[in-house]
Design an enzyme around this catalytic site. Structure first.
Site, PDB file in Angstrom:
ATOM      1  N   THR A 123      -6.997  64.328  39.694  1.00  7.89           N
ATOM      2  CA  THR A 123      -6.155  64.350  41.707  1.00  7.89           C
ATOM      3  C   THR A 123      -4.950  66.133  41.330  1.00  7.89           C
ATOM      4  O   THR A 123      -5.690  66.970  40.272  1.00  7.89           O
ATOM      5  CB  THR A 123      -4.768  63.598  40.822  1.00  7.89           C
ATOM      6  OG1 THR A 123      -3.969  63.473  41.072  1.00  7.89           O
ATOM      7  CG2 THR A 123      -5.165  63.769  39.412  1.00  7.89           C
ATOM      8  N   ASP A 124      -4.551  65.880  42.635  1.00  6.30           N
ATOM      9  CA  ASP A 124      -3.653  67.171  42.751  1.00  6.30           C
ATOM     10  C   ASP A 124      -2.841  66.978  42.116  1.00  6.30           C
ATOM     11  O   ASP A 124      -1.634  67.136  41.961  1.00  6.30           O
ATOM     12  CB  ASP A 124      -3.123  66.520  44.290  1.00  6.30           C
ATOM     13  CG  ASP A 124      -2.120  66.182  44.987  1.00  6.30           C
ATOM     14  OD1 ASP A 124      -2.664  64.795  44.016  1.00  6.30           O
ATOM     15  OD2 ASP A 124      -1.869  65.570  45.693  1.00  6.30           O
ATOM     16  N   GLU A 125      -2.059  65.692  41.077  1.00  2.00           N
ATOM     17  CA  GLU A 125      -1.482  65.332  40.239  1.00  2.00           C
ATOM     18  C   GLU A 125      -1.044  66.841  39.357  1.00  2.00           C
ATOM     19  O   GLU A 125      -0.074  66.750  38.073  1.00  2.00           O
ATOM     20  CB  GLU A 125      -0.571  64.243  39.516  1.00  2.00           C
ATOM     21  CG  GLU A 125      -0.495  63.343  40.814  1.00  2.00           C
ATOM     22  CD  GLU A 125       0.155  61.955  40.255  1.00  2.00           C
ATOM     23  OE1 GLU A 125       0.642  62.236  38.842  1.00  2.00           O
ATOM     24  OE2 GLU A 125       0.225  61.267  40.656  1.00  2.00           O
TER      25      GLU A 125
ATOM     26  N   TYR B 104      -0.085  60.735  32.923  1.00  2.00           N
ATOM     27  CA  TYR B 104      -0.317  60.079  33.872  1.00  2.00           C
ATOM     28  C   TYR B 104      -1.521  61.335  34.463  1.00  2.00           C
ATOM     29  O   TYR B 104      -2.679  62.052  33.567  1.00  2.00           O
ATOM     30  CB  TYR B 104      -0.461  59.318  35.037  1.00  2.00           C
ATOM     31  CG  TYR B 104      -1.594  60.254  36.015  1.00  2.00           C
ATOM     32  CD1 TYR B 104      -3.298  58.582  36.228  1.00  2.00           C
ATOM     33  CD2 TYR B 104      -1.541  60.314  37.449  1.00  2.00           C
ATOM     34  CE1 TYR B 104      -3.885  59.150  36.611  1.00  2.00           C
ATOM     35  CE2 TYR B 104      -2.152  60.758  37.890  1.00  2.00           C
ATOM     36  CZ  TYR B 104      -3.378  59.816  37.828  1.00  2.00           C
ATOM     37  OH  TYR B 104      -5.018  60.137  38.808  1.00  2.00           O
TER      38      TYR B 104
ATOM     39  N   LYS C 274      -4.703  63.862  33.548  1.00  2.00           N
ATOM     40  CA  LYS C 274      -6.153  63.630  34.126  1.00  2.00           C
ATOM     41  C   LYS C 274      -6.627  65.253  33.757  1.00  2.00           C
ATOM     42  O   LYS C 274      -6.668  65.447  34.107  1.00  2.00           O
ATOM     43  CB  LYS C 274      -5.601  63.520  35.321  1.00  2.00           C
ATOM     44  CG  LYS C 274      -5.057  61.717  35.749  1.00  2.00           C
ATOM     45  CD  LYS C 274      -6.764  61.455  35.417  1.00  2.00           C
ATOM     46  CE  LYS C 274      -7.505  62.191  37.136  1.00  2.00           C
ATOM     47  NZ  LYS C 274      -9.210  61.431  37.194  1.00  2.00           N
TER      48      LYS C 274
ATOM     49  N   ARG D  42       4.933  62.805  50.120  1.00  5.27           N
ATOM     50  CA  ARG D  42       3.172  62.344  49.171  1.00  5.27           C
ATOM     51  C   ARG D  42       2.243  63.552  50.254  1.00  5.27           C
ATOM     52  O   ARG D  42       2.584  62.778  51.366  1.00  5.27           O
ATOM     53  CB  ARG D  42       3.261  60.814  49.221  1.00  5.27           C
ATOM     54  CG  ARG D  42       3.080  60.691  47.254  1.00  5.27           C
ATOM     55  CD  ARG D  42       3.365  61.723  46.313  1.00  5.27           C
ATOM     56  NE  ARG D  42       3.734  60.856  45.364  1.00  5.27           N
ATOM     57  CZ  ARG D  42       4.854  62.032  44.431  1.00  5.27           C
ATOM     58  NH1 ARG D  42       5.417  62.399  45.777  1.00  5.27           N
ATOM     59  NH2 ARG D  42       5.588  61.294  43.576  1.00  5.27           N
TER      60      ARG D  42
END
Ligand code: NAD
Ligand code: DAU
Length: 339
Positions: free
Chosen positions: A125-127, A153, A157, A217
């Site tokens: 994920t980009d997070e 989270y 990841k 986002r």
């Protein structure tokens, strides 16, 4: 080819299973999912009964089970979607994020290494890059942006990504990683922003916007994400990370207003609520590597994609209403008995 898709009863994994089963009738797609609260076999109904599709219930972090499965099935490719995916839940209960997202990943890779899997693909994920300031629209995440996470989270990841890269360097496991921006589209669980707002607006319930609604986002239609992963597992270079995103940045407030307009509902439904702790301000992906190296191009922009998505939710009320009522959790029992 035999492809293991983990988390294929979830949102993106489910869409990927549909995409692959229909596009590659000569390949075998095995869907492994634990059916947590986020897993819904009704999502897999359109492919059930197809000869190139099989569902298996199980936990990616259960080492004995995973090794036995890999020994029996002899997968060529593994695509790992299975994860705890909701930031808010990671704030109330981080433990399960470590177990599934980190330990689940290393367990799958250990099995992939032992049984000679030709490609292990990690859906990230980009997070993992953290967030960008709101007043610097010139900044984007590239594959070289340092990892700098905010939530349990995203930390789980990023940890998984580091293990994946370590398994490439140390053991030569043939891996690839994709880091995508926020997805939307059919079969999205109604705890996430877009499906939550659609389902609540249709019921004339208040729409809880965190903070001032100015967080940004970068939205990508799930089908475009599936096409990107398909390209990466076939043509991507081993050991590489590919960012996935289509330059569709919107503030949360803009997203909610778009949904309200499309459903002909009043803005008075919006309710500003307490902000998410550690709330990331802005995500924005630079997808140049994927576009230039692999020729990926998204089919949807946000305006066309959100209309298609809203129509899908209007035409498939039973799918999400069964989730809200909890009925979807009986589906496995009904469909598969005690198997
Ligand atoms: P989701 O929560 O909708 O689905 C996750 C699926 O994994 C569910 O079907 C669940 O039952 C299954 N699962 C959970 N724990 C498991 C376990 N231990 N063993 C086997 N299966 C298990 O998630 P999603 O939104 O479809 O995200 C899929 C992947 O894509 C995740 O890895 C997520 O980090 C990543 N991702 C999501 C987005 C997004 O916008 N949703 C964007 C980029 C990356
Ligand atoms: O960027 C990719 C990530 O996108 C994925 O890795 C995650 O798995 C996925 O859940 C998603 O994370 P977000 O936290 O961005 O998605 P979520 O739908 O939870 O929230 C989107 C934005 O909307 C975020 O700024 C928080 C806000 N929000 C969310 C909810 C659920 C609200 O304002 N109100 C809400 O009720």
């Amino acid at each position: 080819m035999k492809i293991l898709v983990t988390g294929g009863a979830g949102f993106i994994g489910g869409n990927f299973v549909h995409y692959m089963v229909n596009k590659y009738p000569e390949d075998k797609i095995v869907n492994l999912d634990l059916l947590t609260y986020a897993g819904n076999l009704e999502t897999c109904k359109p492919v059930e009964g197809k000869s190139n599709y099989k569902f298996i219930k199980g936990d990616i972090a259960d080492r004995e089970f995973i090794f036995k499965l890999f020994e029996e099935e002899k997968f060529d490719i593994v695509v790992n979607f299975a994860a705890e995916s909701h930031v808010d839940r990671s704030i109330t209960n981080p433990d399960i994020f470590v177990k599934t997202n980190v330990l689940g990943t290393t367990t799958l890779m250990d099995a992939a290494k032992k049984f000679g899997v030709k490609r292990y693909h990690q859906v990230s994920t980009d997070e993992v890059y953290g967030d960008l300031p709101l007043d610097r629209p010139d900044l984007f995440f590239t594959e070289d942006t340092p990892l700098h996470t905010s939530s349990p989270y995203s930390s789980s990841k990023a940890s998984a990504d580091l293990f994946v890269l370590a398994y490439y360097r140390t053991f030569g496991l043939p891996i690839t990683i994709s880091r995508c921006s926020n997805n939307y589209g059919p079969y999205h669980f109604p705890e996430k922003l877009i499906p939550l707002m659609i389902s609540r607006a249709l019921a004339d319930e208040s729409l809880p916007v965190y903070g001032n609604g100015e967080n940004v986002r970068d939205w990508l239609h799930v089908e475009d994400h599936c096409a990107a992963i398909d390209l990466i597992i076939r043509n991507g270079r081993v050991g590489e990370v590919y960012n996935v995103g289509g330059h569709n940045e919107r503030t949360n407030l803009e997203v909610v207003q778009t949904i309200l307009r499309a459903l002909n509902k009043p803005e008075s439904l919006i309710e500003y609520v307490t902000d998410r702790p550690g709330h990331d301000r802005r995500y924005a992906i630079d997808p140049t590597k994927l576009e230039t190296e692999l020729g990926w191009k998204p089919k949807y922009n946000f305006d066309t994609g959100i209309q298609q998505t809203i129509e899908w939710y209007l035409n498939n009320k039973e799918w999400w209403q069964n989730i809200l009522s909890g009925e979807y959790q009986q589906y496995f029992e009904k469909q598969y008995g005690k198997k």
